[in-house]
Structures are given as C-alpha cells and as structure tokens.
Design a protein around this motif. Structure first.
Motif, PDB file in Angstrom:
ATOM      1  N   GLN A  76     -37.680  15.254   9.718  1.00  0.00           N
ATOM      2  CA  GLN A  76     -38.228  15.613  11.036  1.00  0.00           C
ATOM      3  C   GLN A  76     -39.661  15.082  11.181  1.00  0.00           C
ATOM      4  O   GLN A  76     -40.032  14.543  12.235  1.00  0.00           O
ATOM      5  N   ASP A  77     -40.468  15.236  10.131  1.00  0.00           N
ATOM      6  CA  ASP A  77     -41.847  14.728  10.148  1.00  0.00           C
ATOM      7  C   ASP A  77     -41.863  13.220  10.401  1.00  0.00           C
ATOM      8  O   ASP A  77     -42.691  12.702  11.161  1.00  0.00           O
ATOM      9  N   THR A  78     -40.966  12.512   9.725  1.00  0.00           N
ATOM     10  CA  THR A  78     -40.900  11.057   9.858  1.00  0.00           C
ATOM     11  C   THR A  78     -40.624  10.649  11.293  1.00  0.00           C
ATOM     12  O   THR A  78     -41.265   9.738  11.842  1.00  0.00           O
TER      13      THR A  78
ATOM     14  N   SER B 128     -31.151   9.931  -0.228  1.00  0.00           N
ATOM     15  CA  SER B 128     -31.515  10.943  -1.222  1.00  0.00           C
ATOM     16  C   SER B 128     -30.781  12.252  -0.952  1.00  0.00           C
ATOM     17  O   SER B 128     -30.273  12.902  -1.878  1.00  0.00           O
ATOM     18  N   MET B 129     -30.717  12.645   0.318  1.00  0.00           N
ATOM     19  CA  MET B 129     -30.018  13.876   0.679  1.00  0.00           C
ATOM     20  C   MET B 129     -28.524  13.775   0.364  1.00  0.00           C
ATOM     21  O   MET B 129     -27.899  14.737  -0.110  1.00  0.00           O
ATOM     22  N   GLU B 130     -27.970  12.599   0.568  1.00  0.00           N
ATOM     23  CA  GLU B 130     -26.551  12.393   0.252  1.00  0.00           C
ATOM     24  C   GLU B 130     -26.304  12.556  -1.250  1.00  0.00           C
ATOM     25  O   GLU B 130     -25.322  13.178  -1.669  1.00  0.00           O
TER      26      GLU B 130
ATOM     27  N   VAL C 256     -45.683  11.058  -8.598  1.00  0.00           N
ATOM     28  CA  VAL C 256     -45.684  10.242  -7.389  1.00  0.00           C
ATOM     29  C   VAL C 256     -45.872  11.125  -6.154  1.00  0.00           C
ATOM     30  O   VAL C 256     -45.732  12.344  -6.209  1.00  0.00           O
ATOM     31  N   THR C 257     -46.166  10.457  -5.046  1.00  0.00           N
ATOM     32  CA  THR C 257     -46.530  11.167  -3.813  1.00  0.00           C
ATOM     33  C   THR C 257     -45.456  12.142  -3.348  1.00  0.00           C
ATOM     34  O   THR C 257     -45.766  13.266  -2.944  1.00  0.00           O
ATOM     35  N   ILE C 258     -44.194  11.730  -3.401  1.00  0.00           N
ATOM     36  CA  ILE C 258     -43.151  12.567  -2.807  1.00  0.00           C
ATOM     37  C   ILE C 258     -43.012  13.913  -3.510  1.00  0.00           C
ATOM     38  O   ILE C 258     -42.528  14.885  -2.904  1.00  0.00           O
ATOM     39  N   LEU C 259     -43.433  14.006  -4.764  1.00  0.00           N
ATOM     40  CA  LEU C 259     -43.291  15.282  -5.475  1.00  0.00           C
ATOM     41  C   LEU C 259     -44.189  16.366  -4.889  1.00  0.00           C
ATOM     42  O   LEU C 259     -43.948  17.557  -5.097  1.00  0.00           O
ATOM     43  N   LYS C 260     -45.216  15.939  -4.114  1.00  0.00           N
ATOM     44  CA  LYS C 260     -46.079  16.926  -3.458  1.00  0.00           C
ATOM     45  C   LYS C 260     -45.351  17.645  -2.335  1.00  0.00           C
ATOM     46  O   LYS C 260     -45.830  18.654  -1.832  1.00  0.00           O
ATOM     47  N   TRP C 261     -44.231  17.096  -1.916  1.00  0.00           N
ATOM     48  CA  TRP C 261     -43.499  17.686  -0.794  1.00  0.00           C
ATOM     49  C   TRP C 261     -42.852  19.023  -1.141  1.00  0.00           C
ATOM     50  O   TRP C 261     -42.525  19.796  -0.249  1.00  0.00           O
ATOM     51  N   PHE C 262     -42.628  19.276  -2.438  1.00  0.00           N
ATOM     52  CA  PHE C 262     -41.666  20.317  -2.798  1.00  0.00           C
ATOM     53  C   PHE C 262     -42.279  21.597  -3.341  1.00  0.00           C
ATOM     54  O   PHE C 262     -41.555  22.549  -3.638  1.00  0.00           O
TER      55      PHE C 262
ATOM     56  N   LEU D  95     -36.369  18.135   2.194  1.00  0.00           N
ATOM     57  CA  LEU D  95     -36.078  16.765   2.623  1.00  0.00           C
ATOM     58  C   LEU D  95     -35.740  16.709   4.107  1.00  0.00           C
ATOM     59  O   LEU D  95     -36.123  15.763   4.811  1.00  0.00           O
ATOM     60  N   GLU D  96     -35.041  17.696   4.573  1.00  0.00           N
ATOM     61  CA  GLU D  96     -34.704  17.743   6.007  1.00  0.00           C
ATOM     62  C   GLU D  96     -35.973  17.911   6.852  1.00  0.00           C
ATOM     63  O   GLU D  96     -36.101  17.312   7.934  1.00  0.00           O
TER      64      GLU D  96
END
Length: 618
Positions: free
Chosen positions: A497-499, A606-608, A328-334, A492-493
C-alpha cells in the motif's frame, strides 16, 4: 607542569561537548607534567609538550598563536566541495582561523591524538564556539578504529570531491606515529566509501531483490546467532580462493573432524575437486555469478551460512542445514515480527564474514588459508579449480594495482578491493586481539596482527583433538521453532500500500515540475512559489518515509548519485540554471517510479512465497 589557574571555562566547555557529541567529560589518563600551558608574548595562552626525547616542543607560537594560525590557514585552499582534515587541535587557534577562511560548506575534521592535551585545552580557553559548530568534527583519540569510524560519518562522495590535509607542525613532531598513520586512515575511508558507492551502483537492485525473494527462507531458518559461542575453544580454518590455496589445499582433509572448516563460495569447487567437505559454507553476494560457484557442487551435510541478500538460487537449491543473517533495509519493516537472526560484520568480502562468524562462534585459533588479498607473482588472482582460475593480471603497478607488504617479506601487487578486505581484517584483529589469528596462506599479503605459520604446522600444533561440528549444527537446527508468518505477511501488504501511495506522489511531483518550469519561463513569481512549495512538501514526505524510499532508490543509485552530485555542485556555483535543476529532479522522480514498480513486483513475489510456506506448514 600545568600552572595553577582558575578553570573558568572547563565546565561550560565540557557541557557544550556533551551536547554536541553526547560524550561526558573524561579525565586525564596520564601524568600531565608532559604538558605546559603558559602565556604567549601577546598574552594569549599557548602550549608546549614534552616529546619522546624529553625536549619541549611548542604546538602554537610562543609569540602570537593567533597570527601563526592565520598564516597556516592562508595556505589552505578553502574552495567549496572539500573536507578539511586538521591534524592537531591543541588550543584550537588553527580551527578558529580555518573557520574564517574556508568556505562555510566545507566541514573541518580535527584529529587530536592526545586526550590529556584536549583536557588541558578545555580548561585553558573558551572553546564553546568551536565545539558547538556544526561545521566542526573533533575526534579526541589516537585510536585508528575511532578516527576511521568518525570520518566515515563525515565524508560523502556526492558532496566532497577533495580532501585537504593541514595541521600544526608541533603535533607532527611530538605525535609522529599517529600523524604518519592519519593520512592512511583517511585514504582507507575514502577508498571504502568509493567502493561502497561502486558496489551500490552495480548491485543495489540485486541486494533488495534477493532480500525480498529470500524473505520466506530468512523467516523459516535459524539465525547465525544460534551458533554464537558454540565452537568455544575449537580451531576454525577459513578457506578462501586465493592462488596460494594451490600450495596446501591437499592438507585440509586432515583437518576434517579436528577443526571447524569454513569455506567461502568461491572456493567450493576447488574443495570438491580434492574431496574435502567443509562444515560451513558462507555466501553474501547477490549476483547470479555467485550461484555458479555453488551450482552442481555436492557438499553433503555442510551448513550454509548466508546473508539475506545472497543470490536466491543458492537458498532454493541448498540441500543441507541453513543459517541466516542480515542487516538490510527491508528488515526494518517488520519490528519484532521476525526474530533477531544475528549479525556477522563484513568489509565487503565473504571471507570477512567467515572470520567474524568464527570469532562470534567462539573459535580459537582462527586460521586463514588461501587468503592472499593480492595477485600471485604470476598474476593469478584465484586458485585452480575455481571459476576464476584463468584470470591473470599481467600489467605493472598503476592507480588500480599497487604494491603492499607480502608474507614472504617482499612486496606483492594488490588492488583497491583486496586492500579494503585486508584493512577490515587488520582493524578487526586490532579491536579483538584476545583470540589467536594465524595466517597459513603461505603466500599473498601480510596481515598485521596475524601469526604466520604453514598449514602443516597448524595441523600438527592445533588440530590433534577430535571435534564434533555436526553435533553443534544439529543441536542449533533442532532448537529452532518455526514462526507464525501471518504478521510478516500483514507487514508486506502494508508496504505494498505504501508503495502505491508513493508512486502517486512521485507522479504528482513530475507534474508539478513541468508547471514550475513553465512558471519560471514566464517569470510568474507567485506560481513559482506555489509549485516550489508543493514540490518541497512531496520531497519532505519522501525524505521522511520510513519504509519504501530507500529501497526504491537502490534501483537507481547511479542516477540518483549523479543528481545529488550535480545539486551540490550547483550550490557551489554562482550560476542559477533552473532548467538543469528541474531536469535533474525529473530524473530523480522518474527513476524512483521505476524502482517503486520493481519493489511492487517483488513484494507480490515475496508474499506468494510466504503463502506457499504457510500452506506447506513450514
């Protein structure tokens, strides 16, 4: 035989081909005595090919190939908003003619099934203008997999409302088998794209929401890749929830300890009713209803194999081992902050995932049970004991329901979704034929490439040796080391900020759109240009955003698809309605802001969860 000639165009044509498609020159693979290039009466090269009955067939006119191509092109509707599919490239005359007659916004997708003929064409004429054209897409192959893969990249449901098929009559004669299947290939891709669009409209927000809510579990469980090749040579039985499962579900108890039993979530309650404990349970669906298949079901030590976007309640409540996968898309973040978990392909059905997982785990044979992919003749779509056992289709064949070949040799009704899943099975088996695929469904649709057997026959022939699947699972779990979650939390942090930055940009775009509308109404050309430049700058930032935009758009897929469709329709129209265009982009940015705020909340959750895992030492 191809006449001896100075191949003055060959090198330059292949150089253009490599630049356009990234593919090096390929050599003819058979004896080219079946192909003859010769001069037509007007002096232009033409070509004839020997057919299967040893008769020579001209693919272009022997008199004037250009005039012939222009006649065919004149019969093709070239209005905008269409994909023109051309069967047969040959020497390229028809493609040239269509480039002149159809709207320049319509792509031309060409299927040339004979690679030897394509090689001959590259030596016969200057084709650089066709090869290099961004409007032209050439597939020089008779492979169903390649044709469908290339057309999947070309076709966009927001841009194109119609597929127009044309081609060379000679091609349809000489290459009749591929021609007969080409329309089917195109239809399958259009069907898949429309179903994907419907899925994203319905479940896009659920995909991203569950992926973020499951991120902590995704990081702290081993990937499905840790199981690859671990079941080498072991039989695997994939249990789905089709109505034919009623016929042989009672036999599955005999398979325990003699084969790896894979089950999709929909069939869990049916297995529990018969006291059958699977080895692996598969889940991909993000909808809350998916959890209902799992809720209250005791499957003992069965391992869950789940995609990251699967409903988060399944992760949170599963008591046994867990293996994860995802794309999924979010996995590209890491980047490399999260280990590669492995991928199992799917055509949209969890049973597709289970089958490809069995393949990658090394299982052989791979046995399908309850895989009807159609409605039983009494109208049932699912087996007894499942959440869908009372769903019955009582109508006749129509647009949504159509007949296909059944395992018993007759016909049976299916629908577009089932047909897409069936297509995936058949394509996979065609691509990876080295395994034995057995359809022990005892009903339902015929799956090309499978061997039809009863489950009783499968058990007697393949399931006589003891296998220890639990040992395989335990060894994979023991080998997994918990990762450091701090880098994941940091990423994630950054995304949070990007958001927040993009929310500010989107609000700025809305303000600019209001100012643009006023400037348009007042016919203030200079201000219009200033506002357009500012809006375009924001839009380019959005398009180039590598992290958040795509996720935010998934929360408003229906509205954004509507905006894009209307935008393309406006491009095809002679009318210029700036009010409508500005209104559409207002919708776009407002919906994006709504999606961004949802992402913001999910990032916090998610961060929590990740901080909770870190505190608990997980």
């Amino acid at each position: 035989m191809i006449k001896e000639m100075l191949n003055v165009w060959e090198d330059s044509n292949w150089a253009a081909y490599k630049e356009r498609y990234g593919i090096d020159k390929f050599e003819p693979i058979t004896n080219q005595e079946q192909i003859e290039i010769m001069n037509s009466r007007v002096g232009l090269p033409t070509v004839r090919v020997k057919s299967s009955n040893d008769k020579w067939v001209f693919l272009h006119s022997s008199v004037d190939p250009v005039k012939e191509a222009q006649k065919i092109a004149a019969t093709v509707s070239g209005d905008p908003g269409k994909v023109i599919v051309i069967y047969g490239f040959a020497l390229g005359y028809l493609v040239e003619a269509l480039l002149e007659t159809v709207d320049e916004r319509n792509p031309l997708f060409i299927i040339e099934p004979d690679c030897d003929l394509f090689c001959a064409a590259m030596a016969a004429r200057d084709l650089r203008h066709l090869i290099s054209s961004e409007r032209v897409y050439i597939v020089a192959s008779d492979s169903a997999v390649q044709i469908k893969a290339e057309f999947f990249l070309v076709y966009d449901a927001a841009k194109y409302k119609e597929i127009v098929m044309t081609g060379l009559v000679g091609h349809q004669t000489v290459y009749a088998d591929v021609y007969a299947h080409s329309a089917k290939y195109i239809k399958e891709i259009v069907n898949a794209k429309l179903l994907n669009l419907a899925t994203m409209i319905k479940m896009g927000p659920l995909f991203e929401s569950n992926a973020l809510l499951n991120l902590a579990d995704y990081c702290t469980h081993p990937g499905v890749a840790s199981l690859f090749n671990c079941l080498s040579g072991m039989p695997a039985i994939i249990v789905s929830a089709g109505p034919s499962l009623n016929k042989n579900i009672h036999l599955l108890k005999e398979a325990k300890g003699k084969a790896a039993i894979f089950v999709v979530g929909t069939a869990l309650k049916a297995l529990e009713k018969w006291g059958i404990e699977p080895d692996f349970i598969f889940s991909i669906d993000p909808q809350p209803l998916n959890y209902e298949h799992f809720k209250g079901v005791d499957m003992g030590g069965a391992a869950l194999v789940s995609e990251i976007q699967s409903n988060h309640m399944i992760f949170e409540n599963h008591q046994g081992p867990i293996f994860v996968s995802g794309d999924v898309t979010i996995l590209k973040w890491f980047d490399d902050s999260i280990e590669i978990k492995g991928k199992i392909e799917s055509g949209g059905s969890v049973a597709n995932n289970a089958m490809t997982a069995a393949y990658k785990m090394g299982a052989n044979p791979i046995v399908l049970v309850g895989q009807d992919l159609a409605y039983a003749r009494d109208g049932h779509s699912h087996a007894s004991g499942t959440n869908y056992e009372n769903l019955v289709y009582s109508g006749d064949e129509n647009y949504a329901y159509f007949p296909i070949k059944a395992n018993d040799g007759g016909e049976i009704l299916t629908d577009r979704s089932f047909y897409q899943f069936l297509t995936f099975f058949e394509n996979w088996i065609e691509k990876y034929p080295e395994r034995e695929y057995i359809n022990a469904t005892e009903g339902g649709a015929f799956i090309q490439g499978t061997k039809i057997m009863t489950l009783r026959e499968v058990l007697d022939q393949y399931c006589q040796k003891t296998v220890d699947v639990q040992k395989v699972v335990q060894e994979a779990q023991d080998a997994f080391e918990l990762p450091n979650l701090e880098p994941v939390l940091e990423k994630l942090e950054l995304r949070l900020q990007d958001t927040n930055k993009i929310i500010l940009e989107a609000n700025n775009a809305i303000k600019r759109l209001k100012q643009l509308e006023k400037a348009c109404e007042a016919r203030q050309a200079k201000k219009m240009q200033q506002h357009l430049k500012a809006i375009n700058k924001i839009y380019i930032k959005f398009e180039n955003d590598p992290y958040i935009r795509e996720v935010a758009e998934s929360f408003a897929h229906r509205d954004i698809h509507g905006v894009m469709s209307r935008t393309h329709a406006a491009e095809y129209s002679e009318k210029d309605d700036f009010h409508a265009a500005i209104a559409d982009y207002n919708i776009y940015y407002k919906k994006i802001i709504g999606g961004l705020k949802a992402v913001e909340e999910l990032l916090h959750r998610s961060m929590e969860k990740i901080r909770g895992k870190m505190c608990n030492g997980q």
